[in-house]
Write an enzyme that holds these catalytic residues in place. Structure first.
Site, PDB file in Angstrom:
ATOM      1  N   LYS A  85       9.238 -20.996  35.879  1.00  0.00           N
ATOM      2  CA  LYS A  85       9.163 -19.539  35.606  1.00  0.00           C
ATOM      3  C   LYS A  85       9.970 -18.964  36.692  1.00  0.00           C
ATOM      4  O   LYS A  85      10.775 -17.724  36.506  1.00  0.00           O
ATOM      5  CB  LYS A  85       8.072 -18.881  35.483  1.00  0.00           C
ATOM      6  CG  LYS A  85       7.968 -17.551  34.890  1.00  0.00           C
ATOM      7  CD  LYS A  85       6.555 -17.083  34.508  1.00  0.00           C
ATOM      8  CE  LYS A  85       6.407 -15.913  33.807  1.00  0.00           C
ATOM      9  NZ  LYS A  85       5.124 -15.309  33.468  1.00  0.00           N
ATOM     10  N   GLU A 184       3.886  -8.542  30.190  1.00  0.00           N
ATOM     11  CA  GLU A 184       2.242  -9.052  30.333  1.00  0.00           C
ATOM     12  C   GLU A 184       1.520  -7.861  30.497  1.00  0.00           C
ATOM     13  O   GLU A 184       0.491  -7.998  30.112  1.00  0.00           O
ATOM     14  CB  GLU A 184       2.441 -10.128  31.667  1.00  0.00           C
ATOM     15  CG  GLU A 184       3.284 -11.339  31.251  1.00  0.00           C
ATOM     16  CD  GLU A 184       3.728 -12.059  32.431  1.00  0.00           C
ATOM     17  OE1 GLU A 184       3.055 -11.822  33.680  1.00  0.00           O
ATOM     18  OE2 GLU A 184       4.375 -13.109  32.345  1.00  0.00           O
ATOM     19  N   ASP A 206      -2.678  -7.933  38.161  1.00  0.00           N
ATOM     20  CA  ASP A 206      -2.406  -9.334  37.732  1.00  0.00           C
ATOM     21  C   ASP A 206      -2.496 -10.305  39.052  1.00  0.00           C
ATOM     22  O   ASP A 206      -1.109 -10.419  39.663  1.00  0.00           O
ATOM     23  CB  ASP A 206      -1.176  -9.576  36.985  1.00  0.00           C
ATOM     24  CG  ASP A 206      -1.183 -11.071  36.284  1.00  0.00           C
ATOM     25  OD1 ASP A 206      -1.629 -11.869  37.120  1.00  0.00           O
ATOM     26  OD2 ASP A 206      -0.311 -10.891  35.472  1.00  0.00           O
TER      27      ASP A 206
HETATM   28  P1  ADP Z   1      -0.329 -17.643  36.315  1.00  0.00           P
HETATM   29  O1  ADP Z   1      -0.406 -16.432  35.752  1.00  0.00           O
HETATM   30  O2  ADP Z   1       0.426 -17.463  37.654  1.00  0.00           O
HETATM   31  O3  ADP Z   1       0.329 -18.598  35.505  1.00  0.00           O
HETATM   32  P2  ADP Z   1      -3.240 -17.893  36.339  1.00  0.00           P
HETATM   33  O4  ADP Z   1      -3.453 -16.378  35.839  1.00  0.00           O
HETATM   34  O5  ADP Z   1      -3.568 -18.976  35.293  1.00  0.00           O
HETATM   35  O6  ADP Z   1      -1.796 -18.053  36.712  1.00  0.00           O
HETATM   36  O7  ADP Z   1      -4.112 -18.043  37.573  1.00  0.00           O
HETATM   37  C1  ADP Z   1      -4.297 -19.393  38.226  1.00  0.00           C
HETATM   38  C2  ADP Z   1      -4.980 -19.251  39.328  1.00  0.00           C
HETATM   39  O8  ADP Z   1      -6.219 -18.633  39.043  1.00  0.00           O
HETATM   40  C3  ADP Z   1      -5.059 -20.402  40.261  1.00  0.00           C
HETATM   41  O9  ADP Z   1      -4.733 -20.369  41.689  1.00  0.00           O
HETATM   42  C4  ADP Z   1      -6.461 -20.935  40.090  1.00  0.00           C
HETATM   43  O10 ADP Z   1      -6.838 -21.622  41.328  1.00  0.00           O
HETATM   44  C5  ADP Z   1      -7.189 -19.393  40.162  1.00  0.00           C
HETATM   45  N1  ADP Z   1      -8.521 -19.543  39.366  1.00  0.00           N
HETATM   46  C6  ADP Z   1      -8.860 -19.914  38.357  1.00  0.00           C
HETATM   47  N2  ADP Z   1     -10.149 -19.816  38.157  1.00  0.00           N
HETATM   48  C7  ADP Z   1     -10.760 -19.085  39.179  1.00  0.00           C
HETATM   49  C8  ADP Z   1     -11.881 -18.754  39.594  1.00  0.00           C
HETATM   50  N3  ADP Z   1     -13.036 -19.034  38.892  1.00  0.00           N
HETATM   51  N4  ADP Z   1     -12.067 -17.938  40.904  1.00  0.00           N
HETATM   52  C9  ADP Z   1     -11.137 -18.174  41.719  1.00  0.00           C
HETATM   53  N5  ADP Z   1      -9.871 -18.234  41.250  1.00  0.00           N
HETATM   54  C10 ADP Z   1      -9.627 -19.019  39.993  1.00  0.00           C
HETATM   55 MG    MG Z   2      -0.029 -14.883  34.172  1.00  0.00          MG
END
Ligand code: ADP
Ligand code: MG
Length: 630
Positions: A85, A184, A206
């Site tokens: 991305k 988003e 976010d």
């Molecule tokens: P993106 O929008 O960049 O695709 P996401 O919103 O899916 O990313 O977030 C991914 C991140 O969230 C990763 O760094 C993951 O380790 C973190 N993450 C997922 N679950 C938890 C949690 N329960 N506590 C803290 N961090 C979390």
């Molecule tokens: Mg995201």
């Protein structure tokens, strides 16, 4: 949510021909959502999550996408591509800051665009994103059992025309008609229905894997206008993983200065362990971990405290708040002028993140929709509306599964039962079963079964510093409070000493409707067995406590009771023991009642010791609301 047991899993509310799904094409993770008869939901196969990691692995001339690619990324780093991305619609100059951080090769192509090199092949970012979209599309089609041709795809609010166009192109290559590109933060606000309110200035915070975005939106009519955005394209969960890994490294080196932890293998492993610790600490005050490097004959175990994580990540979070301030300034707003705050992104699950955001804006953020899914869900709602669907699904917020704590013998004591509407609260008194117990472990569970081993653990904490007292005397008031955002706060107060401890968790995280359905079905199936077993455990615990009380009061018994009576008590204790070894709770209860009768004079005397008096209460009211939480 309503009556989960009746909920159809995979039946969209709209006729198939007009289905438009929402897709969150993320830097770290991607997923699709749609509106079903019961409301909007991330699309997933039964028993699986909806998330497709945005990771690609080139293998034998084909792409492996998602979890399989993510799992193998350490084995084939030269053939693994992620964070695509970041490359979308950018030229090589734009990427000056990103390229040094990406382990794969990015080359300049015609018209200032870039290509990714894997072996002797090259790919445009659009083609790579298309592979992720194809994987999301395929998963969703399999889950729904029907083809998907149209989608609403989300992009960050700050994406420029070139980046939006590249996203459209990716959709086209994947065989999807991109009906609309949606911001988003706008999607997240729509997921919460904030576009249906009269007025509104909304802040969407976010925090994802590698990026942080804050957007200030204003509702005009029923459309959100982006007033301002700010953020940091290199701040997110990855940094927290790194910080935790560094801390572990320091601890190992203090113990084993010879350890070689900088090599790719160990440092990857530490990152992975670091992420797991971080995730665990979103639901616990501390978590044990261990690092094993057999090649270096190294085995290291320790405990990681949430406080330590908080200390490590606080500077990052303060910097996100600085971004929030700038975004507000740019929008010409003060925190008090924000009507709603929405939390998005996996990293927003970290309790300190929520506290900081709440402190900054002076209001509780919306968190009841899974922060991983909220963007896709909003896009799904948008798709549904574009397909001519109506927003008539009920969003009755209820607690989907009962909430409670573990009590002695692994039994599950429910404080709030399933289908209670939120906000909800309940308190109950518990006591101890062991003399001089100075701490009580509170282990929080969710489920419908009688034993915690069949329920889902939500977190644990310890109430420490209780003054030494005989078993049964401490009164620990446990309170469960689920607020309007679905956040559960569990607190425990020992009433004599005033000692208090608490924890916050979000019970709906990671729960799908299919899972709720399965849990409900299993509970019905096992109801009778579970109840019997549970009663056995409770009665055995009681019997043990009663035995202890009798032994304590025995010197008095020697003086007070005739020998024949004492012999009868001893004989009855044997009967209780025998029944306790069996599996029939009614038989055990009967023998215990007999014992209660025989020992009554003991408990009635002044010298009869508080212990036995306390325990006698169990006989009179064993089904009352006082359980142990030992
Ligand atoms: P993106 O929008 O960049 O695709 P996401 O919103 O899916 O990313 O977030 C991914 C991140 O969230 C990763 O760094 C993951 O380790 C973190 N993450 C997922 N679950 C938890 C949690 N329960 N506590 C803290 N961090 C979390
Ligand atoms: Mg995201």
């Amino acid at each position: 949510m309503t009556e989960p047991d009746k909920r159809p899993e995979t039946k969209p509310a709209e006729p198939p021909a007009s289905l438009i799904v929402g897709i969150d094409l993320g830097t770290t993770n991607s997923l699709a959502a749609a509106v079903f008869e019961h409301g909007p939901e991330a699309i997933h196969k039964p028993g699986q999550g909806p998330i497709v990691p945005s990771v690609l692995l080139r293998k034998e001339g084909r792409w492996v996408v998602g979890e399989a690619a993510r799992a193998q990324r350490t084995e084939a780093p030269e053939r693994t591509v992620f964070s695509v991305k970041r490359l979308m619609g950018r030229d090589i100059q734009d990427l000056a800051e990103d390229l040094p951080r990406l382990p794969y090769t990015v080359e300049a192509a015609q018209r200032g665009l870039v290509k990714v090199r894997v072996g002797d092949e090259t790919f445009t970012p659009q083609e790579l994103s298309a592979e992720i979209l194809k994987a999301v599309k395929r998963e969703a089609e399999e889950a729904l059992g029907m083809p998907i041709e149209r989608a609403v795809v989300t992009v960050p609010a700050y994406f420029d025309d070139a980046q939006r166009q590249a996203t459209r192109d990716a959709g086209r290559i994947a065989g999807l008609e991109v009906v609309r590109i949606v911001n988003e933060p706008t999607a997240a606000a729509i997921a919460y229905g904030l576009d249906e309110q009269q007025r509104g200035t909304v802040a969407v915070y976010d925090l994802g894997g590698g990026t942080f975005d804050i957007s200030i939106l204003e509702l005009s009519g029923s459309v959100f206008k982006v007033l301002s955005t700010h953020g940091d394209t290199h701040l997110g969960g990855d940094d927290f993983d790194h910080e935790v890994a560094q801390e572990i490294k320091r601890r190992i080196l203090a113990d084993r200065p010879d350890a070689e932890l900088e090599r790719p293998g160990p440092s990857m492993l530490l990152r992975k362990i670091g992420e797991q610790i971080k995730i665990d600490l979103s639901g616990a005050d501390e978590t044990p971990f261990s690092v094993e490097l057999p090649g270096q004959n190294l085995q290291f175990s320790d405990v990681f405290a949430a406080e330590t994580l908080n200390r490590l990540i606080e500077p990052y979070l303060d910097s996100t708040l600085e971004s929030c301030r700038k975004a507000l300034d740019a929008a010409g707003k003060t925190p008090e002028q924000i009507d709603d705050v929405v939390l998005v992104g996996g990293s927003s699950r970290i309790p300190l993140v929520r506290r900081k955001v709440e402190g900054f804006f002076g209001r509780r953020p919306n968190v009841s929709i899974d922060p991983d899914e909220v963007v896709a869900i909003g896009a799904g709602v948008q798709g549904h509306l574009l397909a001519g669907g109506r927003r008539d699904y009920v969003l009755l917020d209820v607690i989907p599964l009962s909430l409670g704590i573990e009590t002695l013998g692994g039994t599950f004591s429910k404080l709030i039962t399933a289908n209670t509407t939120i906000p909800a609260q309940a308190t109950e008194l518990f006591t101890t079963y062991v003399d001089n117990q100075t701490g009580v472990d509170l282990n929080i569970y969710q489920g419908e079964r009688e034993f915690v081993r069949d329920c889902r653990n939500l977190g644990r904490f310890k109430l420490k510093g209780l003054p030494a007292m005989p078993a049964g005397l401490p009164k620990v008031e446990v309170a469960f409070l689920v607020d309007a955002n679905g956040i559960l706060t569990v607190s425990a107060v020992e009433q004599r000493s005033g000692q208090e401890a608490r924890i916050e968790v979000i019970p709906s995280h990671g729960l799908t409707n299919a899972e709720i359905e399965r849990i409900m079905d299993e509970a019905i199936e096992h109801a009778v067995d579970d109840l019997n077993q549970r009663q056995m455990v409770e009665f055995r615990n009681m019997a043990q406590a009663v035995f202890q009380g009798i032994e304590k009061a025995w010197p008095e018994a020697e003086e007070m009771l005739p020998k024949a009576q004492r012999v009868r008590i001893r004989a009855q204790m044997e009967m209780v023991k025998r029944a306790a070894a069996g599996e029939n709770p009614i038989a055990l209860r009967f023998e215990m009642d007999q014992l209660g009768e025989l020992t009554r004079p003991l408990a009635d005397t002044n010298m009869g010791r508080a212990a036995l008096t306390e325990l006698r209460k169990f006989f009179e009211d064993h089904s009352g609301d006082e359980h142990d939480s030992g």
